[in-house]
Design a protein around this motif. Sequence first.
Motif, short mmCIF file in Angstrom:
data_model
loop_
_atom_site.label_atom_id
_atom_site.label_comp_id
_atom_site.label_asym_id
_atom_site.label_seq_id
_atom_site.Cartn_x
_atom_site.Cartn_y
_atom_site.Cartn_z
N CYS A 1 5.31 1.81 -2.84
CA CYS A 1 4.55 1.35 -1.63
C CYS A 1 3.91 0.26 -1.72
O CYS A 1 3.04 -0.21 -0.93
CB CYS A 1 3.41 2.55 -1.53
N GLU B 1 5.17 1.61 -8.05
CA GLU B 1 3.95 1.91 -7.47
C GLU B 1 2.79 1.05 -8.03
O GLU B 1 2.88 0.64 -9.22
CB GLU B 1 3.54 3.22 -7.63
N TYR C 1 -1.61 3.44 -5.11
CA TYR C 1 -1.20 4.98 -5.30
C TYR C 1 -2.36 5.71 -5.62
O TYR C 1 -2.29 7.13 -5.21
CB TYR C 1 0.03 5.00 -6.69
#
Length: 296
Positions: A17, A77, A81
Motif C-alpha cells: 500500500c 508495506e 500500514y
Amino acid sequence: MSGIALLAVTAGVVTACGDEGSPAPASTSSASTSAAPGARGAAKTELHMVENDGHRLAFHVTDGSGPVIVLDAGGGEDSSYWKDIVPKVRTATGAKIITYDRAGLGHSETVAGPWQVESAVSDLKTGLHKLGVTKDVILVSHSQAGEIATYLTKENPGLVSGSVLVDASLPPLYTDEEIARIVAANQPAVDAAKKDPSKPQNRQLISTAESYTPMHKAYHHISWPDTVPTTVIVSEKTPFDGSPEDAQRWRDAAATFVRQGPDRTLITAKRSSHDVPKDRPALVLKEIEKMVSAQG
C-alpha cells in the motif's frame, strides 16, 4: 502453494500500500497533529528524514513517555500500514511511538541491488540512534519485519527490552526444503516482474528474490536472545492459506521458536489471515499493552 506466500512474507507486492514513487520531503522534520483521544490526550506526530549510508529514510515519531514502541510493517508495506493502530496504542499506553518507511517504500529513498537484511537493520538502528533512542525499545514486527527484529535484537540486546512478533517470519521455518518450496512457488511471479522492472513493486520483488536463498539459509541459524521477552502471535490462516502443508510448517515454526527460549508466549489469532494487524487489531493492541506493562 499460493504464489502470494513469498510476496506476503518478504516482498508484499500484492498487498503493498506504500506509494514508492512519492518523493521524499525536502525538510529534515515536520510536525503534524495526530488525534489520540482519551485519557492520555492528543499526541503530536513529527516526520524526521534520517540519512544512513547515502540514502534518506522517513521516521514518524508520536510523542509520549516511557518505553519506545517501534511498529515495523511487513514486506511491501510502509508506515501507513499502522495508521489505525498508532492512535489507539498511544491512548492505551502513553508511550512514544515510532513508525518508519524502509528503503524504497513510502517517503524513503530506494537502494539499488538485492535486499539485504543487514542493511535494513542498519537503517532502523541508525534512525533510532539519531532520534536519541538507545534503550527501552519494544518492537512490534509484522511478517518480514520479524527478520529485522531478530537480527537487531540479537546484535543489540541492550536496545530492545521486549517484542511482539505478529505472524512474523521466524528462523525455524527456513529449512533447505522449505526455502526451495517457497522459491519454486514464486518463480513465476519473479519472472513476470522481470518483464517490467520499472515498477517499484516489481523492483522490490526482484531484489528480494536475488538474495532470498542465501539470506534465509543463514537466517535459519540465528537465535533470539534469552534476555529479551517476546510474544509471538501466529495467524490461523498463515501466509500459506492455499497450502495446508506449508501453513502447518509456518505454525510449527512459531511454536518451535517459542519453545527455544524463556519468556516467550505463543498466541493464535483465530479467524485471521496473515494480515493480523488489520483482521485482529484489538488482539495486537492487547498484547502491546501487556508487553509495555511488563517492561514498566
